[in-house]
Write a protein that holds these residues in place. Structure first.
Motif: not given
Length: 66
Positions: A29-41, A44-49, A54-58
């Motif tokens: 759920y968090a992975y999907l929301r982060l992709n939606q809300e912060l897609a422009e910045v 990469s998002i790397i989910p684990s167990y 979360l890495t953003c374009n500086s």
């Protein structure tokens, strides 16, 4: 939940200390929301167990707050 800064453009979000179905569902759920809300910045998002890295374009972060 615990958030730790990894470097100037990455952070890791810890959701639990052990693996469970509930944690996996919440991370999904968090992975999907982060992709939606912060897609422009997001670079990469790397989910684990139990966490998400979360890495953003500086260049695109500017003064935007997490």
């Amino acid at each position: 939940m615990q958030v730790k800064l990894v470097n100037e453009n990455s952070l890791i979000i810890y959701f639990a200390e052990s693996v469970s179905i509930e944690t996996a569902d919440f991370i999904n759920y968090a992975y999907l929301r982060l992709n939606q809300e912060l897609a422009e910045v997001i670079e990469s998002i790397i989910p684990s167990y139990t966490s998400i890295l979360l890495t953003c374009n500086s260049r695109k972060i500017g003064l935007r707050l997490f």
